[in-house]
Write a protein that holds these residues in place. Structure first.
Motif, PDB file in Angstrom:
ATOM      1  N   UNK A  35      -1.841  -2.186  10.689  1.00  0.00           N
ATOM      2  CA  UNK A  35      -1.457  -3.055   9.593  1.00  0.00           C
ATOM      3  C   UNK A  35      -2.324  -2.896   8.366  1.00  0.00           C
ATOM      4  N   UNK A  36      -2.980  -1.757   8.260  1.00  0.00           N
ATOM      5  CA  UNK A  36      -3.878  -1.488   7.137  1.00  0.00           C
ATOM      6  C   UNK A  36      -3.210  -0.492   6.196  1.00  0.00           C
ATOM      7  N   UNK A  37      -3.305  -0.759   4.921  1.00  0.00           N
ATOM      8  CA  UNK A  37      -2.704   0.127   3.934  1.00  0.00           C
ATOM      9  C   UNK A  37      -3.778   0.587   2.939  1.00  0.00           C
ATOM     10  N   UNK A  38      -4.541   1.618   3.306  1.00  0.00           N
ATOM     11  CA  UNK A  38      -5.588   2.085   2.399  1.00  0.00           C
ATOM     12  C   UNK A  38      -4.984   2.778   1.174  1.00  0.00           C
ATOM     13  N   UNK A  39      -5.707   2.781   0.090  1.00  0.00           N
ATOM     14  CA  UNK A  39      -5.323   3.562  -1.071  1.00  0.00           C
ATOM     15  C   UNK A  39      -5.656   5.015  -0.756  1.00  0.00           C
ATOM     16  N   UNK A  40      -4.688   5.897  -0.929  1.00  0.00           N
ATOM     17  CA  UNK A  40      -4.846   7.304  -0.565  1.00  0.00           C
ATOM     18  C   UNK A  40      -4.966   8.142  -1.839  1.00  0.00           C
ATOM     19  N   UNK A  41      -6.011   8.957  -1.906  1.00  0.00           N
ATOM     20  CA  UNK A  41      -6.183   9.919  -2.995  1.00  0.00           C
ATOM     21  C   UNK A  41      -5.998  11.311  -2.420  1.00  0.00           C
ATOM     22  N   UNK A  42      -4.913  11.960  -2.818  1.00  0.00           N
ATOM     23  CA  UNK A  42      -4.618  13.318  -2.334  1.00  0.00           C
ATOM     24  C   UNK A  42      -5.364  14.315  -3.206  1.00  0.00           C
TER      25      UNK A  42
END
Length: 102
Positions: A35-42
């Protein structure tokens, strides 16, 4: 290093990633299942991605991707995250950071 600090401090949980990295996909799935939605930097989509990878390795990441930050502090890369998951302590960290949405 300033760019990493800036990116890491924007949200409670931030993760560096690459679109082609199977370990990044696995760690994201692990977080999403909790249930975790981290901010993703590609990093492969960022013009300075290679520079950020080198900086992450200088910060102590054995691998630059995936690298996870919680409240601006480096938690670690995949080996650290898997260890924390196996001992049960990973589940508590996002909740403490305020980044759980379940």
């Amino acid at each position: 290093m300033d760019r990493i600090a800036n990116l890491a401090s924007q949200k409670a949980m931030v993760m560096s990633s690459k679109s082609t990295c199977c370990m990044c996909h696995s760690i994201k799935k692990l977080f999403y299942e909790q249930g975790v939605s981290p901010t993703i930097y590609k990093l492969n989509k960022d013009s300075r991605g290679k520079e950020i990878e080198w900086a992450l390795m200088r910060l102590g990441c054995s691998y630059a991707i995936p690298a996870v930050f919680i409240n601006g502090q480096l938690l670690g890369s995949a080996d650290t995250l898997v260890t924390l998951h196996l001992d049960g302590s990973l589940k508590k960290l996002p909740k403490d950071a305020g980044d759980i949405w379940l």
